[in-house]
Scaffold this active site. Structure first.
Site, PDB file in Angstrom:
ATOM      1  N   SER A   1      59.228  25.205 109.287  1.00  0.00           N
ATOM      2  CA  SER A   1      58.945  25.525 107.930  1.00  0.00           C
ATOM      3  C   SER A   1      57.559  25.009 107.642  1.00  0.00           C
ATOM      4  O   SER A   1      57.185  25.675 106.331  1.00  0.00           O
ATOM      5  CB  SER A   1      59.859  24.728 106.963  1.00  0.00           C
ATOM      6  OG  SER A   1      59.645  23.304 106.972  1.00  0.00           O
ATOM      7  N   GLY A   2      56.625  24.620 108.289  1.00  0.00           N
ATOM      8  CA  GLY A   2      55.274  24.513 108.166  1.00  0.00           C
ATOM      9  C   GLY A   2      54.632  25.730 108.327  1.00  0.00           C
ATOM     10  O   GLY A   2      54.748  26.708 108.744  1.00  0.00           O
ATOM     11  N   MET A   3      53.027  25.550 107.909  1.00  0.00           N
ATOM     12  CA  MET A   3      52.147  26.777 108.365  1.00  0.00           C
ATOM     13  C   MET A   3      52.262  26.991 109.893  1.00  0.00           C
ATOM     14  O   MET A   3      52.210  28.283 110.303  1.00  0.00           O
ATOM     15  CB  MET A   3      50.885  26.265 107.718  1.00  0.00           C
ATOM     16  CG  MET A   3      50.775  26.363 106.196  1.00  0.00           C
ATOM     17  SD  MET A   3      48.865  26.533 105.762  1.00  0.00           S
ATOM     18  CE  MET A   3      49.304  26.433 103.797  1.00  0.00           C
ATOM     19  N   THR A   4      51.998  26.092 110.610  1.00  0.00           N
ATOM     20  CA  THR A   4      52.267  26.368 111.949  1.00  0.00           C
ATOM     21  C   THR A   4      53.257  26.935 112.551  1.00  0.00           C
ATOM     22  O   THR A   4      53.655  28.066 113.334  1.00  0.00           O
ATOM     23  CB  THR A   4      51.531  25.205 112.731  1.00  0.00           C
ATOM     24  OG1 THR A   4      50.646  24.520 112.580  1.00  0.00           O
ATOM     25  CG2 THR A   4      51.749  25.248 114.403  1.00  0.00           C
TER      26      THR A   4
ATOM     27  N   CYS B   1      43.012  22.423 116.666  1.00  0.00           N
ATOM     28  CA  CYS B   1      42.073  23.591 116.301  1.00  0.00           C
ATOM     29  C   CYS B   1      40.528  23.230 116.336  1.00  0.00           C
ATOM     30  O   CYS B   1      39.891  24.226 116.913  1.00  0.00           O
ATOM     31  CB  CYS B   1      42.617  24.290 114.995  1.00  0.00           C
ATOM     32  SG  CYS B   1      42.494  22.903 113.465  1.00  0.00           S
TER      33      CYS B   1
ATOM     34  N   ASN C   1      42.284  29.096 113.062  1.00  0.00           N
ATOM     35  CA  ASN C   1      42.977  27.884 113.512  1.00  0.00           C
ATOM     36  C   ASN C   1      44.321  27.978 113.618  1.00  0.00           C
ATOM     37  O   ASN C   1      44.831  27.230 114.330  1.00  0.00           O
ATOM     38  CB  ASN C   1      42.516  26.680 112.334  1.00  0.00           C
ATOM     39  CG  ASN C   1      43.298  27.261 111.104  1.00  0.00           C
ATOM     40  OD1 ASN C   1      42.741  28.254 110.254  1.00  0.00           O
ATOM     41  ND2 ASN C   1      43.927  26.452 110.259  1.00  0.00           N
TER      42      ASN C   1
END
Length: 355
Positions: free
Chosen positions: A13-16, A153, A323
């Site tokens: 559920s995170g950005m990554t 990143c 990133n």
């Protein structure tokens, strides 16, 4: 037709995790069987990632305690550092391939984890098993590997900028390298903090952890692998006002009687086999645009360049990446492709977005 590879995502559920889901949605050989989230358990994937509405229509987030590690062929770990290390080990021991996007298996020296990440590593015996998933240096080792550690990143950009300088031995290794990194706000993740919220981040530029960033240890480890000796490296990141992207500038001192032509050969030779690194030498009179994060957003491409200052005998290597793709989810999918025998660029051929 062979069945699709079954994948599970820890921390989706995170950005990554969202970027990983976005990329895998267009991968013809992969089906996501489960995706975990403590906050969104029981809810559709698009609850956390509204841009994915219409994709993964039958998939709902589940809690970690309800997953079956053994029902998938590959596990992606996108949990915070230290949280998923034991689950990764369990998957590995059950014969499941693992691609770890956290820092948990990047460093081979277990003594660094308490200092840099605040935890004692639960499975130091697996640190040597993990392959650092940087294609330009460890691509061959990734083929058929069982455990891949996706680079950070900032480390990815720093290494891409500095590796040709080190591998070619055109710089003074005893003086070392200073890497200046400009990092986007998405690097801080999806949870707001005092310094990541828009009113304080927009229009700002500031250094953070200038006394020894964690990703410096990754860069030192990789550069040491290239030359078989230690190297002094300092990495200072700066939070800048952009959403995606990393720009690394690696400053070093050239050896005596080394100049622009030797640098051209060093970068051209190092990246001659790469499909996704664009080399852009810079000098007065050369009609070449400098590396720019705007040219790589949403893609696996990296723009790498360099400039030589003849008067001071110094060289600066540059690298611009996205990133979230080249610095995280894209490299994770590349690693999975190599580990499982796919075309290495399957699902990753999208050109960058611009503007």
């Amino acid at each position: 037709m062979a069945r699709a590879v079954r994948a599970g995502i820890l921390g989706a559920s995170g950005m990554t995790g969202g970027e990983l889901l976005r990329i895998l949605a267009s991968h013809p050989g992969v089906e996501v069987e489960w995706a975990t989230s403590r906050e969104y358990a029981g809810k559709p994937v698009h609850t956390a990632h509204p841009h994915l509405r219409g994709f993964y229509t039958g998939l709902k987030y589940t809690s970690i305690d309800k997953i079956d590690i053994g029902e998938v062929d590959v596990v992606f770990n996108a949990l915070p550092h230290g949280v998923g290390a034991s689950i990764v080990a369990e998957a590995y021991e059950n014969g499941v391939r693992v691609v770890d996007l956290s820092a948990d298996y990047r460093l081979r020296d277990q003594s660094l984890y308490p200092k840099l990440y605040g935890f004692k590593h639960p499975r130091p015996d697996l640190l040597e098993e993990a392959i650092y998933a940087l294609p330009e240096i460890y691509g061959e080792k990734l083929r058929g590997a069982r455990l891949a550690a996706v680079p950070g990143c900032n480390a990815t950009a720093a290494i891409l900028a500095a590796a040709p300088l080190v591998a070619s031995k055109i710089i003074d290794m005893d003086v070392g390298i200073i890497v200046d990194v400009k990092a986007a706000s998405s690097e801080a993740g999806s949870k707001p903090s005092r310094h990541s919220i828009h009113p304080l981040r927009e229009g700002s530029a500031r250094p953070y952890t200038p006394w020894g960033h964690r990703h410096a240890a990754e860069a030192v480890q990789v550069l040491r692998d290239l030359v078989g000796r230690g190297i002094r490296l300092s990495l200072v990141p700066h939070a800048v006002s952009m959403t995606r992207g990393v720009l690394a500038s690696a400053h070093a001192l050239l050896r005596d009687n080394i100049g622009f032509s030797e640098a051209v050969r060093a970068y051209a030779s190092f990246y001659k086999d790469s499909q996704i690194v664009r080399v852009k030498p810079m000098a007065p009179g050369l009609p070449v645009d400098p590396p720019d994060v705007k040219n790589v957003i949403g893609s696996m491409f990296a723009e790498v360049g360099f400039a030589v200052e003849e008067e001071s005998g110094r060289i600066t290597g540059f690298a611009a990446i996205d990133n979230l793709v080249r610095g995280a989810a894209g490299q994770a999918v590349y690693a999975m492709n190599a580990m499982l025998g796919f075309d290495e660029w399957e699902g990753l051929r999208s050109p960058p977005l611009r503007p």
